[in-house]
Design a protein around this motif. Structure first.
Motif, short mmCIF file in Angstrom:
data_model
loop_
_atom_site.label_atom_id
_atom_site.label_comp_id
_atom_site.label_asym_id
_atom_site.label_seq_id
_atom_site.Cartn_x
_atom_site.Cartn_y
_atom_site.Cartn_z
N ALA B 136 9.59 5.07 3.15
CA ALA B 136 8.77 3.86 3.04
C ALA B 136 8.26 3.43 4.42
O ALA B 136 7.12 2.99 4.55
N ASP B 140 4.48 3.02 5.63
CA ASP B 140 4.02 1.81 6.30
C ASP B 140 3.23 2.16 7.57
O ASP B 140 2.21 1.54 7.87
N VAL B 176 -1.52 5.94 0.13
CA VAL B 176 -1.87 5.29 -1.13
C VAL B 176 -1.21 6.02 -2.29
O VAL B 176 -0.63 5.39 -3.20
N ARG B 179 2.53 5.36 -2.45
CA ARG B 179 2.88 4.05 -3.02
C ARG B 179 2.77 4.03 -4.53
O ARG B 179 3.65 3.54 -5.23
N VAL B 180 1.66 4.58 -5.04
CA VAL B 180 1.46 4.54 -6.48
C VAL B 180 2.50 5.39 -7.18
O VAL B 180 3.13 4.96 -8.16
N ARG B 182 5.45 6.20 -6.15
CA ARG B 182 6.76 5.59 -6.04
C ARG B 182 6.93 4.49 -7.08
O ARG B 182 7.96 4.38 -7.75
#
Lengths: 336, 294
Positions: B136, B140, B176, B179-180, B182
């Motif tokens: 993560a 970031d 991107v 994130r999606v 995850r």
């Protein structure tokens, strides 16, 4: 709330600091580990006429003969003490070069942000209050804005305002009007992202029971919008705006190239073509700092603006694109 | 676990899910069978673009590289649909022949985003704990650097070629997808049927391949389509700045970049620009349609 908030704030600040440091390291690794050695390439260029001995001395002077991790450590400690290094090309301190071009970019990006926000709110309002048929057309605008390369918008505006109407000349690109036109080019794709979230939120809020109650009690549509819908719909926009800061910084590369502005974007372009690594490193670090700080502020501000937000750990989660769940991209809202 | 708690809670009342499930079912079925006209048109545009990139020779009668000195700066006509450029080359065939490069590099970018980002999101979301926290942070970091700037830095490190521009665009899209993926994994992992599958003796691999991935694929597909359009724009932007293959190539962004130097021949900018816009608009429309039929 307050001790919760303090814990949340401290945690977010620490995370932000870690992200900035890691971003610096990441950029350093990308720049220095990837193939290609611009320094020795330039030095070995026969036109420059350095002897082997001089080349070794110069490389040692810049510390480029050290292992990568030593270079990284030195670069990082210098960065932390506020020293951004020296340009490989102009021999000027990078901080001075950045300082020269920063005001221009800040003016451009700041104006673009204002343009984007105003445009987005105007669009969202129009979608809600124009006749549905027209509103349906306007709904496709964000998608259209996002499908047009921003250099096309820039070229179109330049063509119309500079070449045809003659309102400003590219040569003196810092006049307020020239800045404004460039800012429109930069702001249009950004406004699309804000408008998408805003429109989705307004749709969502206007279906809520409180809106139905207000309507059933005879509240007019415009008053309903201003008094009830606007605030809950626009709060999440704070987060979206913070996320678009990166877009503004990245987009300024193209916009500045088109409008002939001497800003950070054109500095990046120059540094890329001359392989001026310290400048690139510094610009990326600066961009990361700006992005992280703006988003930190947005995250710290948000719970203060919206009392419904529950502070649940310190991490920003959720999507960064307005496409997945545009309604509240960052945090959970306690169900009423 | 505090890290993972937030995304797992999604709002039950998204825009598309207003009616209750039972009432919505017939309507939903009708919606999936009847494809809107604009979506059909979008598929048509995409099909044409794909055909252009696969067999450009079928659509053009002129050589994209051979200039006819007598035909400099012809405006669009029946003989030259998009006019001709400063060397008398037919712009239409240049656009058509440039399609393969523009489209395939966008595909490369999306593939990198899906595979690398998807893997990061999958591993982080599925394993959780320390691995998730580390990944993560990495995501970031990727997010903190403006994606276009990141792409420029990467392409300048790799060298100015279209394939490198594609790789750079892909890397800047990794975050991107991570994130999606995850958040989809977290959503599925806490579902009851996954619990049931584990109770019935399903291994982690079984759960991952049989339940988690198929459930995430829909969101990832929709994002991939969207990102494909975005990648075309980013790669065009990089080509516009001169970070792709140099001029004998005819990438759409490059055509615009070259064309802008001839303000008296505006079609040199508008023809490739309109092709780009039509393509990206169609791709975005398809992505939006995928989201609503979900």
């Amino acid at each position: 709330m307050s001790s919760d908030y303090a814990r949340y704030a401290v945690r977010r600040v620490l995370q932000a600091a870690v992200v900035v440091l890691l971003a610096y390291v990441f950029t350093f690794v990308v720049i220095s580990v990837l193939p290609g050695d611009p320094v020795s390439n330039t030095l070995r260029n026969p036109e420059n006429g350095f002897t082997e001995d001089e080349i070794t001395r110069i490389i040692a002077y810049y510390g480029l003969d050290q292992p990568v991790y030593v270079q990284l450590w030195e670069s990082l400690t210098r960065f932390l003490s506020g020293d951004l290094g020296v340009s490989l090309r102009s021999n000027l301190p990078v901080s001075q070069m950045l300082g020269d071009v920063l005001p221009s970019t800040l003016r451009l990006a700041g104006t673009a942000l204002v343009v984007a926000v105003v445009l987005a709110f105007a669009l969202a309002f129009a979608v809600q209050y124009l006749p549905p048929r027209l509103g349906q057309v306007l709904r496709s605008f964000p998608s259209l804005f996002l499908s047009v390369p921003n250099f096309i918008v820039g070229l179109l505006l330049l063509q119309v305002f500079s070449f045809q109407l003659g309102l400003f000349r590219v040569i003196d690109s810092e006049t307020p009007l020239a800045t404004f036109v460039a800012a429109v080019a930069l702001g249009i794709p950004v406004s699309a992202q804000i408008a998408e979230v805003l429109i989705a939120n307004l749709d969502h809020e206007s279906r809520q029971e409180y809106a139905a109650v207000a309507r059933s009690r005879g509240l007019g549509r415009v008053r309903l919008f201003w008094k009830h819908l606007l605030k809950p719909s626009s709060l999440p926009v704070v987060t979206v705006i913070a996320l678009t800061v990166g877009e503004l910084l990245g987009g300024s590369l193209i916009t500045e190239a088109i409008f002939g502005r001497a800003g950070v974007g054109s500095l990046v372009q120059r540094s890329v073509s001359t392989q001026d690594l310290p400048v690139l490193q510094a610009v990326v670090a600066l961009a990361a700092v700006v992005f992280v700080v703006v988003n930190l502020l947005a995250d710290l501000l948000y719970p203060l603006l919206d009392p419904r937000v529950r502070l649940d750990g310190g991490r920003r989660t959720g999507s960064t694109t307005p496409t997945t769940d545009p309604v509240r991209p960052q945090r959970e809202v306690v169900a009423p | 676990m505090t890290v993972t708690a937030v995304t797992a809670v999604t709002r039950p009342t998204g825009p598309e899910r207003e009616p209750t499930a039972d009432a919505a079912r017939p309507a939903a079925r009708r919606r999936t069978t009847r494809v809107p006209v604009t979506v059909l048109a979008s598929f048509g545009v995409v099909a044409l673009v794909v055909a252009w990139s696969v067999a450009p020779g079928l659509f053009t009668t002129h050589d994209p590289a051979a200039g006819v000195p007598a035909d400099l700066f012809q405006s669009p006509s029946a003989a030259h649909w998009f006019g001709t450029d400063h060397l008398g080359r037919d712009l239409f065939s240049r656009v058509v022949h440039g399609t393969a490069s523009s489209v395939s590099s966008a595909l490369v970018a999306v593939a990198i985003g899906v595979v690398v980002g998807g893997l990061i999101g999958l591993v982080g979301g599925f394993l959780g704990g320390l691995v998730d926290s580390v990944l993560a942070r990495f995501v970031d970091v990727l997010l903190a650097i403006p994606s276009f700037l990141l792409a420029v830095v990467i392409v300048s490190a790799l060298g100015f070629e279209t394939i490198n521009a594609a790789i750079a665009t892909g890397v800047s899209a990794v975050a991107v997808f991570a994130r999606v993926m995850r958040s989809e994994v977290l959503k599925t992992r806490s579902a009851v049927f996954v619990e049931a599958s584990l109770l019935l003796g399903g291994s982690r691999w079984h759960v991952l391949l049989r339940h988690v991935l198929p459930n995430a694929s829909r969101s990832v597909l929709q994002l991939a389509v969207l990102q494909f359009g975005l990648s075309i724009l980013v790669i065009a932007g990089l080509a516009f700045l001169g970070y792709g293959d140099p001029p004998p190539a005819s990438d759409w962004g490059l055509l615009v970049s070259v064309g802008k130097d001839y303000p008296l021949a505006p079609w040199l900018v508008w023809a490739p620009a309109l092709v780009t816009i039509a393509t990206v608009l169609s791709v975005n429309r398809i992505s939006r349609w995928l989201r609503t039929t979900d």
